[in-house]
Write a protein that holds these residues in place. Structure first.
Motif, PDB file in Angstrom:
ATOM      1  N   MET A 178       0.821  -1.220   0.000  1.00 36.75           N
ATOM      2  CA  MET A 178       0.000   0.000   0.000  1.00 36.75           C
ATOM      3  C   MET A 178       0.853   1.268   0.000  1.00 36.75           C
ATOM      4  N   ALA A 179       2.106   1.136   0.417  1.00 42.03           N
ATOM      5  CA  ALA A 179       2.952   2.307   0.691  1.00 42.03           C
ATOM      6  C   ALA A 179       3.047   3.349  -0.431  1.00 42.03           C
ATOM      7  N   PRO A 180       3.223   2.951  -1.697  1.00 37.40           N
ATOM      8  CA  PRO A 180       3.446   3.978  -2.727  1.00 37.40           C
ATOM      9  C   PRO A 180       2.294   4.978  -2.883  1.00 37.40           C
ATOM     10  N   LYS A 181       1.077   4.556  -2.558  1.00 31.15           N
ATOM     11  CA  LYS A 181      -0.077   5.429  -2.815  1.00 31.15           C
ATOM     12  C   LYS A 181      -0.595   6.135  -1.566  1.00 31.15           C
ATOM     13  N   LYS A 182      -0.002   5.859  -0.428  1.00 30.10           N
ATOM     14  CA  LYS A 182      -0.566   6.393   0.812  1.00 30.10           C
ATOM     15  C   LYS A 182       0.492   7.050   1.693  1.00 30.10           C
ATOM     16  N   ALA A 183       0.010   7.862   2.618  1.00 29.69           N
ATOM     17  CA  ALA A 183       0.868   8.364   3.703  1.00 29.69           C
ATOM     18  C   ALA A 183       0.572   7.472   4.894  1.00 29.69           C
TER      19      ALA A 183
END
Lengths: 257, 247
Positions: A178-183
């Protein structure tokens, strides 16, 4: 996406959070690292809109979490400490409740529900009462509810606490996915988790930020070049100050008695 | 309205996911007719009506409604799920009304379980069905008032037993102020107007006219106000837990 500006929170005589400031941008996984009682969960609760700061402000997606609480919360997925959930509900029912409360219905709800259960790898456990699940699956159920509406901001309070190594790997894989699209802001006191998942580390001790660096830079601040050494060095002063304050309070009480 | 409906559905389902609702409904289904037969002397009155059941209804509700309301917030606090609720974009009023409406629906279902008695008195004679229907409306409103008070006190603690004791105490208090011996005691100690105003605040006095089949708007407004007061207190108490000096 997440901004904390001079956050302060007091519980009676205790200043739990003292002028905390930091920011998390989209694509970052930030570890919020600190010993027990450092003020991690209180800070996260203020960002999640569960608590209001005494002073300072928390912002999510440019919205003040106290003044525009519900609007800010719409951008937020939050996994509280201990991953609380309703034991009689199934993970599917729990996720569905969260989605309905956020206005999902019909095909959109079914799609989001299926996606969240799949991402959390609940499998056939999605149909069993949460009260009958193992700690790992309970945590996955709460995590599924937190990510079900695909929020751009995720706040996870000790997401792998108490999980076995396989379960920890599962949660870490999910966060990496999930990391690339979220803070993503993760509260933890597990140093291996910081090295495995996080692009930046914010250290808190005694309610104050003592470091804000990448894990590599942070490790260099320690006497032995390790994260553990840096963590002990950065939190030791606060722990000593806390010890002194506790001793002074105890002596004051003894004197009064 | 969406969060309110979501909370209502979850709360209602939660009653029937565990034995709670079944136990409650069974107790009510046996207790209400038992009061009517044994304490109210339903068959000895020689009249085809349900007055013996409604005479004792406040005393049954005064115990059972706080039991139904005690878990509303105390359980959320105890399990830590309150934090999860407060972090969701659910207005507190929607959560409070959703919880209240679900418990009120269970109370309504419990009252509906006494309908066989209504059918039976119609079989045995020719009762005033409009008066009985009004008495049912009164019982439902009284149940709502007690549930709202119970919910307010459930928000004050994380312990369900304490929530029940406080809730039952509050319900007894708003009920007994209408009893003659309490009014006499109040009249002996307080100025007449003050004692009279206490009598006006009694849920028992308001239920009495509805029980007799008199549908008075003032009584309905009283019960709706009691519900509003209870839910308002619950919302204020939960909101106060956020802290921050009331911003």
């Amino acid at each position: 996406m997440i901004e904390a500006e001079l956050l302060e929170k007091r519980f009676g005589p205790t200043l739990a959070v003292d002028g905390v400031s930091f920011a998390v941008e989209r694509g970052e996984v930030v570890a919020f690292l600190g010993p027990n009682g450092a003020g991690k969960s209180t800070t996260l609760r203020m960002i999640a809109g569960v608590l209001e700061p005494d002073s300072g402000r928390a912002m999510v997606a440019g919205l003040d979490c106290a003044l525009n609480r519900r609007e800010a919360q719409a951008y937020l997925g939050y996994l509280p400490e201990g991953a609380p959930a309703y034991p009689a509900m199934t993970p599917r029912g729990f996720v569905r409740f969260h989605l309905r409360a956020r206005g999902f219905s019909g095909a959109g709800l079914r799609h989001a529900e299926a996606r969240a259960l799949e991402l959390a790898r609940l499998g056939s456990y999605a149909e069993r009462p949460i009260g009958a699940l193992s700690k790992g699956y309970k945590r996955r159920a709460a995590l599924a509810a937190a990510i079900a509406h695909d929020p751009p901001v995720l706040i996870l309070d000790e997401p792998t606490d108490g999980l076995d190594p396989n379960q920890k790997d599962g949660v870490r894989d999910l966060i990496a996915e999930m990391a690339p699209k979220k803070a993503i802001l993760i509260s933890t006191h597990l140093l291996d988790e910081v090295e495995a998942m996080c692009s930046r580390t914010v250290v808190i001790a005694g309610g104050r930020i003592t470091a804000d660096d990448t894990p590599v830079e942070l490790a260099l601040k320690g006497p032995d070049g390790t994260l553990g050494g840096a963590f002990r060095a950065l939190t030791a002063d606060a722990l000593r100050a806390e010890d002194r304050a506790n001793r002074a309070l105890a002596e004051e009480r003894e004197g009064a008695a | 309205m969406t969060p309110l409906i979501a909370v209502f559905r979850r709360e209602l389902a939660s009653w029937f996911e565990t034995p709670l609702a079944y136990v409650f409904l069974t107790v009510f289904a046996f207790a209400a007719p038992s009061f009517a037969w044994h304490a109210g002397g339903l068959f000895e009155t020689g009249r085809a009506d349900l007055a013996p059941m409604f005479d004792y209804m406040p005393w049954l509700l005064v115990v059972l409604m706080p039991a139904l309301a005690m878990r509303a917030w105390a359980e959320e606090r105890d399990r830590g799920t309150l934090e999860m609720l407060l972090a969701a974009p659910i207005p507190l009023w929607a959560a409070a009304i959703g919880k209240f409406a679900a418990a009120w629906a269970v109370a309504g279902l419990a009252l509906a379980l006494t309908f066989p008695m209504w059918i039976a008195v119609n079989y045995l004679g020719a009762p005033d069905n409009a008066a009985i229907a009004t008495a049912y409306v009164g019982a439902l409103m009284l149940a709502g008032g007690y549930l709202a008070l119970g919910q307010a006190l459930s928000a004050a603690t994380h312990n369900q037993v304490i929530a029940f004791v406080l809730g039952a105490g509050a319900c007894v208090l708003v009920t007994v102020t209408g009893l003659p011996f309490v009014l006499d005691a109040l009249a002996a100690r307080l100025p007449g107007a003050v004692a009279e105003s206490f009598a006006e605040l009694s849920a028992l006095a308001r239920f009495e006219s509805l029980r007799r089949g008199v549908l008075d708007l003032a009584d309905l407004i009283y019960f709706l106000s009691l519900i509003g007061l209870g839910l308002g207190i619950a919302i204020a108490m939960i909101d106060a837990r956020r802290g921050g000096g009331g911003r």
